[in-house]
Write a protein that holds these residues in place. Sequence first.
Motif, PDB file in Angstrom:
ATOM      1  N   GLY A 223       0.800  -1.205   0.000  1.00  0.00           N
ATOM      2  CA  GLY A 223       0.000   0.000   0.000  1.00  0.00           C
ATOM      3  C   GLY A 223       0.840   1.265   0.000  1.00  0.00           C
ATOM      4  O   GLY A 223       2.001   1.272   0.425  1.00  0.00           O
ATOM      5  N   VAL A 224       0.243   2.346  -0.512  1.00  0.00           N
ATOM      6  CA  VAL A 224       0.858   3.679  -0.486  1.00  0.00           C
ATOM      7  C   VAL A 224      -0.156   4.679   0.017  1.00  0.00           C
ATOM      8  O   VAL A 224      -1.366   4.450  -0.051  1.00  0.00           O
ATOM      9  CB  VAL A 224       1.364   4.117  -1.881  1.00  0.00           C
ATOM     10  CG1 VAL A 224       2.467   3.219  -2.365  1.00  0.00           C
ATOM     11  CG2 VAL A 224       0.222   4.163  -2.879  1.00  0.00           C
ATOM     12  N   LEU A 225       0.329   5.810   0.510  1.00  0.00           N
ATOM     13  CA  LEU A 225      -0.562   6.890   0.899  1.00  0.00           C
ATOM     14  C   LEU A 225      -1.119   7.545  -0.359  1.00  0.00           C
ATOM     15  O   LEU A 225      -0.388   7.804  -1.325  1.00  0.00           O
ATOM     16  CB  LEU A 225       0.180   7.937   1.723  1.00  0.00           C
ATOM     17  CG  LEU A 225       0.677   7.450   3.108  1.00  0.00           C
ATOM     18  CD1 LEU A 225       1.488   8.570   3.747  1.00  0.00           C
ATOM     19  CD2 LEU A 225      -0.499   7.059   3.980  1.00  0.00           C
ATOM     20  N   GLN A 226      -2.411   7.796  -0.362  1.00  0.00           N
ATOM     21  CA  GLN A 226      -3.004   8.470  -1.519  1.00  0.00           C
ATOM     22  C   GLN A 226      -2.509   9.892  -1.572  1.00  0.00           C
ATOM     23  O   GLN A 226      -2.514  10.616  -0.580  1.00  0.00           O
ATOM     24  CB  GLN A 226      -4.534   8.429  -1.423  1.00  0.00           C
ATOM     25  CG  GLN A 226      -5.097   7.004  -1.483  1.00  0.00           C
ATOM     26  CD  GLN A 226      -6.605   6.986  -1.526  1.00  0.00           C
ATOM     27  OE1 GLN A 226      -7.227   7.982  -1.874  1.00  0.00           O
ATOM     28  NE2 GLN A 226      -7.194   5.843  -1.192  1.00  0.00           N
ATOM     29  N   ASP A 227      -2.040  10.285  -2.786  1.00  0.00           N
ATOM     30  CA  ASP A 227      -1.480  11.630  -2.924  1.00  0.00           C
ATOM     31  C   ASP A 227      -2.397  12.584  -3.671  1.00  0.00           C
ATOM     32  O   ASP A 227      -2.025  13.716  -3.987  1.00  0.00           O
ATOM     33  CB  ASP A 227      -0.120  11.564  -3.626  1.00  0.00           C
ATOM     34  CG  ASP A 227      -0.215  10.959  -5.028  1.00  0.00           C
ATOM     35  OD1 ASP A 227       0.844  10.800  -5.635  1.00  0.00           O
ATOM     36  OD2 ASP A 227      -1.333  10.654  -5.482  1.00  0.00           O
ATOM     37  N   GLY A 228      -3.601  12.107  -3.983  1.00  0.00           N
ATOM     38  CA  GLY A 228      -4.579  12.972  -4.632  1.00  0.00           C
ATOM     39  C   GLY A 228      -4.362  13.159  -6.106  1.00  0.00           C
ATOM     40  O   GLY A 228      -5.101  13.914  -6.737  1.00  0.00           O
TER      41      GLY A 228
END
Length: 352
Positions: A346-351
């Motif tokens: 998983g990754v942090l959503q960066d928009g």
Amino acid sequence: MTRRLPARRPTIKDIARRAGVSESAVSFALNGRPGVSATTRERVRRVAEQLGWRPSTAARALSGEGTATVGLVLARPARTLGVESFFLQLVSGIQEALAERSFGLLFQLVEDVRAECAVHRRWWAERRVDGVLVVDPREDDPRYELLAALGLPAVIVGAPAGPLPPTGAAISTLWADDAAAMAAVVGHLHALGHRRITHIAGLPGLAHTRRRIASLRAEADRRGLRHTASVITDYSDAQGAEATHRVLAAPHPPTALVYDNDVMAVAGLAAAGRRGLSVPGDLSIVAWDDSVLCRATHPPLTALSRDTAAFGRRAARHLLALLDGAPPVCVLADPLRLEPRGSTAGVLQDGS
């Protein structure tokens, strides 16, 4: 040192001499024709077996009995096939099914589809094969019309692009749903938070390449992903690594890469490492067509998996069925399964 001469193949004359019958009687007996008694037929066949006699392929073809051989022509650059496991497994499965019927496989590598068509014409004219397996369907593929015109039975391995084989032709189709497989990959990466996904694709003229590209675009549109792309290569490790370096050097690089084969995925993993990126910490990687390469890397690669040898066996058996007089069929193979492993996270959503 005495030079050893090659063993001489037994002939019908040898069988006739050993069995004590005429050469014509041997011919009648071995070809199942009337004119000899059941006792003579059995004696001739027993002697033929003892001598290790086998019918001449050329003679069988000229007599209309067939060659007990099928053909496979591969129109791809030779440099891209050295370590790719897909075709090795496919051919292994094909050969396994053919061996069940004592059929042989005639294989040839050529530069392009035009050269492949020339090989098919020559094989047909020389009666070298009874049928052919055709891989890598293309846009505006000329092979279907040619095979139909020649009357050469064939199995298309992969879904044709554009018009289907002509009605009445002895051409079957065995295909996998590449669009659904790409949708599954995008769904997996999207669920992990990836919004910038790049597809390192194979040869652009292949129908399955186009379907994968179209599926990626459709899934991106459906999920509102604005940063997805496909990059064309020749399937080689060199171009896979070069494409990886190029996309990762962009101002807004992808957080996930999907490769069209295992060789490029492994090369991409190495390329990411050379750039100081960790997998899956900085970048997630997915490979098409699982193999020992995918499982032997660190981390092991998430991959789309199928039993490729079974796929080859199925294709060969469909061709043998055509040779036995069965009608042509269009068959969807079992779906590819996504095998999540250590190369995706998983990754942090960066928009974006």
